[in-house]
Design an enzyme around this catalytic site. Structure first.
Site: not given
Ligand code: GLC
Length: 650
Positions: A308, A311, A406
């Site tokens: 996670d 990015e 999300d």
């Protein structure tokens, strides 16, 4: 036919796995309106042309009529007009008179204007002058996609248990919390294969640590859970906490494995654990080192992971205070409300010796983290592993799957889940799915049931929600037996779903497709985006609206309508054309194509109890080619397919 055009000195992205001969730039003129230029690719679109692809982007399956930006970013506002999400999947397919596809292989920002200006033009603007462009000509859109999947390499192959139902929530703080979740599922008779452990399992959110007070003796615990058929799946974030004494941090600093700041020192960015350094995943040496860190978990018996914040997501940096306004002047002019200037503040050293700001190579950061972990797990484990990531780039599909980030508990997001699946499949990401029930916000009983009925058909079927939301495990809702029914369908369909996934992956084909790919001559299906093909035999037409009792389904050919309820399956042959179908909340209706079969098994509490061989065949076909293996061997091949004939006992 695939042609490669190469410009400047492209950064190695590893997206394409085959050698494609490089063509002379002149040939590009056949496709582009202006003089062949790769940085601005522009071509006319026919009035009725559809444009597919782009993987994880908002809006429908036909991408026409909007602008999309490939620039990975962590933003939970998944609105329809949001230009970019967590992944960059730069592949588009123009479905017109001469179908073709284009893959813009560059880790920098790319802007796709797909007739957004309503001038009948597809314009793709690449920020970098160094890139590879692959053009694919084919007989149909589907043919173009298949050729593309053929060169980007085979999808990651998860173990069978990764196709079971998974329960997750940010906020399972202790072993007791996890045990309770397992027990409550068992009590309610709801099948379960894995429970995800969010950042709370760690010691102060530090990667590769376990909070021993809250999760004592994890090795023993994971073994006992596995005996009950439940795998534990911990999260791993991209940033390594700056903390003397933390061996991963110390080793990284000592060996120069972290990204550098403007002054050439290790760059500092705040994420969950506080200030962290980002590993420079673009270098092979660093990937090898990072992948090796998973030994901490594999030695505890863990075989599944989610990566996670890659990015990468950044709360603040050594140059930007938390809560400060985005520096719109330094950042991406197309996304002024986002903190994109941060990515200009840290640097990678590539294996070819060049130094690049993260902004210039931004879109492969998360993909290279996936690659690092995938290659590490491949070395560390004898069996197949589960891995899914939030950020991605084409090529990462060979090492892991993705989830779509999300989302929220809304009906629009459920619909978006349906649109995402075929687009992701076109870009190689077969193993994917959304946070079922929605991550942010509170899910209603109705939304949860309808969402589960979609997730039954997506390879990753995980219920996940955020810490500040109303708890949404299925056993918490009124009449949990209704939830059990839908999840039971998933397990009964696994002989089909697993087989179709493995066949699609091994053949480098899509698993989930738009109807237009299977019925290219049917003009009507081009407008249908809320029905999908799943594998070779099944069409789904999920209910995506609140408060309705059913929906209108379009059948491009006569099919078998299958209704699943707590009583089991009932089948009915139905004609082609439109039909209204009633779908109570505790039932699922799907369709089997004419002349095709679907093997269904017995219900099971988890995949360890499932017998893939013990099946009954539904549908009007004569035989079905079923892929069967033990669910974890690395030796997977199409030679594991067996032919099941209707009416024949094995
Ligand atoms: C990110 C992830 C989410 C996770 C949370 C806490 O928002 O996308 O899935 O629960 O971080 O780790």
């Amino acid at each position: 036919m695939i042609t490669q055009f190469s410009y400047g000195t492209p950064v190695e992205t590893f997206a394409v796995a085959e050698d494609i001969p490089v063509s002379d730039h002149e040939r590009l003129r056949r496709f582009t309106r202006e003089k062949g230029s790769p940085q601005i690719f522009s071509c006319p679109l026919g009035e009725g042309d559809a444009v597919y692809g782009l993987g994880e982007t908002m809006r429908g399956i036909n991408k026409r009529g909007a602008r999309y930006i490939s620039f990975n970013y962590d933003d939970p506002r998944h609105r329809d007009d949001m230009p970019s999400m967590y992944g960059a999947h730069n592949f588009v397919v123009v479905d017109g008179e001469s179908p073709f596809g284009a893959f813009f292989d560059t880790p920098a920002k790319v802007v796709f204007d797909i007739d957004a200006k309503r001038d009948g033009t597809l314009t793709v603007a690449c920020e970098s002058q160094d890139l590879r462009l692959y053009l694919i000509e084919g007989e149909s859109a589907y043919d173009v996609v298949k050729q593309f999947l053929g060169v980007i390499g085979r999808s990651f192959l998860p173990p069978l248990w990764a196709f079971g139902y998974g329960q997750s929530r940010w906020g399972y703080k202790t072993k007791l919390d996890v045990s309770r979740v397992a027990a409550r599922h068992q009590e309610a008779g709801i099948p379960l294969d894995y429970i995800c452990m969010d950042i709370d399992y760690m010691d102060r959110y530090i990667d590769f640590t376990v909070n021993r007070r809250r999760f004592p003796n994890l090795e023993d615990y994971s073994a006992r859970m596995k005996e009950r058929g439940i795998h534990l799946v911990p999260i791993v974030d991209a940033g390594i906490k700056i903390e003397p004494g933390n061996p991963v941090y110390e080793e990284g600093v000592r060996n120069g494995y972290f990204c550098k700041n403007r002054e050439g020192k290790d760059f500092k960015a705040e994420v969950w654990p506080g200030m962290t350094h980002f590993p420079d995943f673009l270098r092979e040496e660093v990937r090898k080192w990072f992948g090796e860190q998973y030994r901490v978990y594999t030695s505890l018996g863990l075989e599944g992971f989610w990566n996670d914040m890659n990015e990468p997501a950044i709360f603040s940096t050594e140059y930007r205070a938390k809560g400060a306004k985005p520096d719109a002047e330094r950042g991406d002019p197309d996304q002024p409300e986002r903190h994109t200037a941060d990515f200009k503040d840290f640097f990678h050293r590539l294996d070819d010796g060049r130094e690049k700001s993260n902004y210039e190579v931004h879109n492969i950061f998360g993909a290279m983290m996936t690659r690092a972990s995938g290659e590490g797990l491949e070395r560390l484990l004898d069996n197949r592993y589960l891995l899914f990531s939030r950020s991605s780039y084409i090529g990462a599909h060979r090492y892991g799957g993705i989830w779509t980030g999300d989302n929220a508990s809304t009906w629009e997001m459920l619909r978006q889940n349906v649109y995402h699946m075929p687009s992701l499949n076109m870009c190689g990401f077969l193993y994917s799915g959304a946070d079922t029930g929605g991550f942010g916000g509170n899910s209603s009983r109705e939304l949860m049931l309808r969402w589960l009925a979609v997730s039954v058909f997506t390879p990753l079927m995980r219920n996940h929600s955020a810490i500040f939301t109303k708890k949404q495990e299925c056993f918490r809702f009124r009449n949990p037996e209704d939830f059990r029914t839908i999840i039971t369908l998933r397990y009964r369909l696994l002989p089909y779903l697993y087989s179709e996934f493995m066949k699609a992956a091994l053949r480098q084909d899509m698993l989930i497709r738009p109807l237009a790919f299977d019925y290219p001559r049917d003009e009507k299906v081009r407008q249908i985006e809320d029905q999908l093909m799943v594998g070779e035999s099944v069409m789904i037409a999920p209910v995506l609206e609140q408060g309705v009792k059913g929906r209108i389904v379009y059948l491009p050919e006569p099919m078998t309508e299958v209704r699943f309820s707590s009583e089991g399956f009932t089948c009915m042959d139905v004609c082609a054309g439109e039909r209204t179908v009633m779908v109570p909340l505790n039932q699922v209706v799907f369709y089997i194509r004419q002349g095709k079969l679907v093997p269904v098994g017995k219900s099971a509490a988890n995949t360890a109890e499932l017998d893939l061989m013990d099946v009954e065949l539904l549908g009007s076909g004569k035989d079905y080619e079923q892929y069967v293996d033990d669910g974890y061997t690395k030796k997977c091949g199409l030679d594991r397919c067996i032919v099941r004939r209707k009416g024949e006992k094995l």
